[in-house]
Design an enzyme around this catalytic site. Structure first.
Site: not given
Length: 469
Positions: A184, A313, A319, A326
């Site tokens: 959870h 980025s 970054k 993804e």
């Protein structure tokens, strides 16, 4: 340009084209997606054409010289030649008649040349009368989709197996790396990263078995059933003969027991597509986990370090993003969407025919190709270079109360629950609180915590000591 005629009228076709009037009309009619018919599907239709010519020759339906020329022309298509002649959009008229006639015309015109004739004449070899003898789009296209899927599947299975092995290797490498199990999205019980990676490997293994099992549904071909499966215009022995020649191409196939059913019912594609979706669901879930566990690197979980593959980025310096997981997510979404398209297509059959085979073909073959490439990318650019930040995983584990469950057999659920709440309120660890209260020694506490990684026997010495206290 050369002029060709059909029963509708006159059609202009490029002089050097091997395709003919039917293809030219379809190219004008169906300008929809910008995506071409899958090359493997074209080759699979050509396998059927070659096999049909040889079968009809053996049955005395087609003269040997003509049949040999058709077989030779089809062989060139199977080898990948004449690729620029297959110009049609993947989304086209029902039953795939345009793509089917595209192949018929290319093979007919090439065979015509091989026999000394000219493209577009169709004096020596005719696309309908000869190349399409004993056949119909209604059985050729579904059979070709099955053949194409069978031919593409080894690459998918190979890449998925390699990914499974990569997870097995990570399981071995990090068999002793302690982590906090989470349910959870909340802290749960202790486990190891070795157990997590082993679970991923087993999930992929099961999906591989499901894909292989469902592929068996595609090995029954309806070739020779012609328009509705009844076999009109075909020799009584044609179905068996053509199937044998298709098997000679290295394909484990057989003739459908009921060709009428094979013409109407596309559910074998639905079963196979569902198995592809199942694998996509697994890959998607794993990619989600990796994105969560690598989140940060300073303000997140940060227990996994994924290989950097590109700057993350256009504005934020330094970054790094989980780019590979993804991309895996997005491939999986497309595969899931393709499965739904196959579902809609399969249920759209009416009476003696399912018209939506072009959509079925595009969806299944795209999913197979994408999953194979996705599996390779995931393995090569993410899993093999993935590292567990042992220190961060241990730090997170020691801050949690996940190992509290291991104390239940000794102190009881209610008492442990109160201890957890007290430790949380005081900002201390459960271990320190238990030892500080004199409930257990540090050695006993460590022993119980160590048992929390899996099944274990209750330490009777500790339990009896608690009973006597």
């Amino acid at each position: 340009m050369r002029e060709e005629e059909d029963f509708i009228g006159t059609v202009m076709v490029p002089e050097d084209a091997y395709y003919g009037s039917f293809t030219a009309r379809a190219a004008e009619n169906f300008r929809l997606s910008g995506l071409k018919v899958d090359a493997e599907l074209i080759k699979s239709v050509a396998i059927i054409k070659k096999s049909a010519a040889l079968a009809n020759m053996e049955l005395g339906m087609l003269e040997e010289k003509k049949a040999r020329a058709i077989a030779d022309a089809a062989r060139e298509v199977i080898q990948g030649r004449h690729g620029r002649e297959f110009i049609l959009d993947a989304f086209q008229a029902g039953a795939g008649t345009p793509l089917h006639m595209n192949v018929n015309e290319v093979i007919a015109n090439r065979a015509e040349e091989l026999l000394g004739g000219k493209k577009g004449e169709y004096r020596l070899v005719h696309p309908n009368n000869d190349v399409n003898m004993s056949q119909s789009s209604n059985n050729v296209v579904p059979s070709a989709i099955k053949i194409a899927a069978i031919r593409l599947n080894p690459r998918l299975l190979e890449e998925a197996e390699a990914l499974k092995q990569a997870f097995d290797a990570k399981s071995e490498e990090y068999h002793d790396a302690v982590k906090t199990g989470r349910t959870h999205l909340q802290d749960a019980v202790p486990m190891t990263y070795g157990q997590s990676f082993s679970a991923y490997a087993k999930a992929v293994e099961k999906d591989l078995a499901a894909i292989s099992s469902s592929l068996e549904n595609l090995q029954k071909l309806g070739v020779g059933g012609t328009a509705t499966g009844t076999g009109i215009t075909a020799h009584p022995e044609f179905r068996e003969r053509i199937t044998e020649h298709i098997k000679n191409e290295g394909l484990n196939v057989s003739a459908s027991e009921n060709p009428v059913e094979s013409t109407q019912n596309m559910n074998s594609f639905l079963s196979f597509s569902c198995s592809l979706k199942r694998y996509a669901v697994t890959l998607n879930r794993i990619a989600d986990d990796l994105r969560l566990l690598s989140s940060g690197p300073k303000a997140g979980i940060a227990e996994l370090v994924l290989p950097g593959v590109e700057p993350g980025s256009s504005i934020m310096p330094g970054k790094l993003n989980p780019s590979i997981p993804e991309a895996v997510n997005m491939v999986c979404y497309q595969v899931m969407a393709n499965e739904h398209a196959v579902l809609l297509a399969c249920q759209s059959g009416q009476l003696e025919l399912n018209f939506a085979t072009p959509l079925i073909a595009h969806s299944i073959l795209q999913s197979q190709r994408m999953l194979a490439r996705c599996s390779a990318m995931f393995r090569e650019l993410c899993i093999e270079g993935l590292k567990v930040n042992r220190e961060k995983a241990k730090e997170n584990f020691e801050k949690t109360f996940g190992y509290a469950t291991a104390f239940n057999p000794y102190l009881g659920y209610t008492k442990v629950s109160k201890l957890v709440a007290e430790a949380y309120q005081k900002g201390t660890t459960l271990k320190s609180l238990i030892v500080g209260k004199g409930l257990l020694s540090e050695e006993e506490t460590e022993k119980i915590i160590a048992s929390a990684m899996g099944p274990s026997r209750i330490d009777e010495k500790i339990r009896k000591g608690l009973e006597q206290a």
